[in-house]
Design an enzyme around this catalytic site. Sequence first.
Site: not given
Length: 720
Positions: A28, A213, A244
């Site tokens: 990512k 992010d 997550q």
Amino acid sequence: MHLNEAQRLAVTQGDGPALVLAGAGSGKTRVIVERLAYLVSERGVDPRNLLALTFTNRAANEMKARTASRLGVQRLGAWVGTFHSFGLYILRREIDKIGRSSAFTIFDDSDQVSLMKRLIKDLPSGSPKLLPRRAMSWISRLKQDLQVPDAAGVSSEPDEEALRLLWQKYHEALVRANAVDYDDLLVLAARLFLDFPDVRDRYARRYRYVHVDEYQDTNHAQYVMAQRLSEPHKNLFVVGDEDQSIYSWRGANIANILNFEKDFPDARVFRLEQNYRSAKPILDAANALVANNLNRLGKTLWTAQEGGDPVRFYRADDDRDEARFVVDEIFQRRESDGSVAVLFRTNGQSRLFEEALRRKALPYVLIGGTQFYSRKEVKDILAYLRLLINPNDDEALRRIINVPARGIGGVTMDRLEEYARTRGLPLLQVVREVEHDQTFSARVREGLGAFVRMIDDLALFSREATVEDLAVRLLDATGYREYVQETDERDFRDRLEIVDEFVSACAQHDNVRGEGNGGLADFLQELALYSDLDAYDPEKPLVTLITCHAAKGLEFDEVFLVGLEQGLLPHASAFHSESEIEEERRLCYVAMTRARKRLTLVAARERMAFGETRAAEESQFLSEMPSGRIARVNDAFAEPAPRPSFETRRRRADAFAAAPRAEAGAIRMGTRVRHASFGRGTVMYVKGDGAKCKAHIRFDSGRSRDIMVAMAPLTIVEGE
């Protein structure tokens, strides 16, 4: 660009909103870095029009360095940093719009708790007893949702009425001290974007491409910041993983990522499912575990790497055997290359591992232990420096007005506090006014006068001095070194080393930032946003002891995930809610996917808690992993039992019918039960009583059901 097809499609997508579902270890950060580089090099976007927001300084610094390297420049023109640092950037320039001064200071955790203790002490008699951290947590949750303290909206509940009063007093104290807390860095910035369209439009024109992010970790204030800033141009590019999402306890709202397509109907969604970190056996176990969650958008990680060591499981006799086993395993492989981490659910689990590592003389680092900038010596010196920048910082003054001792005791401080409240003045101004007040003793007046003159002299010196020179002058003027030596004869050398290390930190700041008062302001600002993870160096050959929460974003060659027991992981606090069990499952998934090569799961049969040794049950998460792919270290997994014959099942049914049914009063959280159809399970929570008693049961099969106890074929299983 060295990207796989899914990454390439995400990086090169055009304008408009985009959600990149990036599984653990799927690259990512690379996607965000390449997206920033693509916009500059291929689309001709001015770097100054790019904004990238993340959650830790470490992640932001890595992103900046990699993007600059990718573009072949020394300094990146884009704004890349944490949400909190971006909020601070906005507030320094715009806070005057809400009637506040831009010279504010930032209250850290200890400042907030100290202030809250005093506010609780001043509550009207008869108020409920409240813990400072409970009050701060309650206020924080509401602030993050952009609510405001409103006396007219008090509840009939005595606790909430007291909490709202505390919130009002807390807010007033912050304003009076010209200070903000960490939540304010987000909340006030979001408020500016909501209430002042001209402010929002100015920054939206500047930052035409907004990147976020770890979007699954955003709270409501962060959601509003990103949404409002990107609203005019729609260029919001977010990267995250709902599997997550593990920070609801600090305000993160998983709905932000689950509802992204609803909030942004034109959004494109990209799934990154190829994992570059973990061996296949680790991914297989982690995928099987998280697939039991219902609140997810869906993806399955895979790897092109075949083979790998199987995931292992060790059932220790007790918590000491658990620590012995893990440390012995690490000791045997101490010469081999690779990083090693021990992950646990709660900080208190680290002690036995620290002791075992010291016995083996193995170096280790404890992430989340006492940080350098949390040491008393450092916080004392910082309080002096804060007062030089902001004379209204009452918390700083309270900390150091009698450190070192100046004869200013509790009675004197109570009088000063009362005078400050009556006059509506900062404490330092009150100290100036009462310096010549004959109602105070000569010793107190002498101490107060010397204190004021010292602060004024240091403030004047700070305008031209480097931070290092100012720190040295401060230590000399206060006699702080002598104070340390006199107050702690046994450990004074260690404490003086902390003081010296702080001066070194000041010198390092000067080498990077330059001189003058702006240098001091920048220095204090940096420390206010400091995290102990910022100092973590993954290249050091240490064993890392770290909680599962703190390990997110890190990776290690070998991971020992310990304490896999009911009540620890999942934690007992989650048993009353299926959504909280799902978050605990995500936390376990995050911990497992920190491992690159080897993963060992550990549980104890007995564990010491609150001075008592108690039996421990294996975590339900272990039964949700494919047993055929997990190797027990100290014994073998039993083969699945053959399906019993019809006659055997009939006899069991008859025996069950004859057995006494479970009664409502005997069912409670954690009770092991057996249902005629669903099998064995654990009671997660109970609602109602008598005939209306309903138990929420998590069965060993992974299913969850709400069961009416009075009507269900349910028995209590003894001895489990």
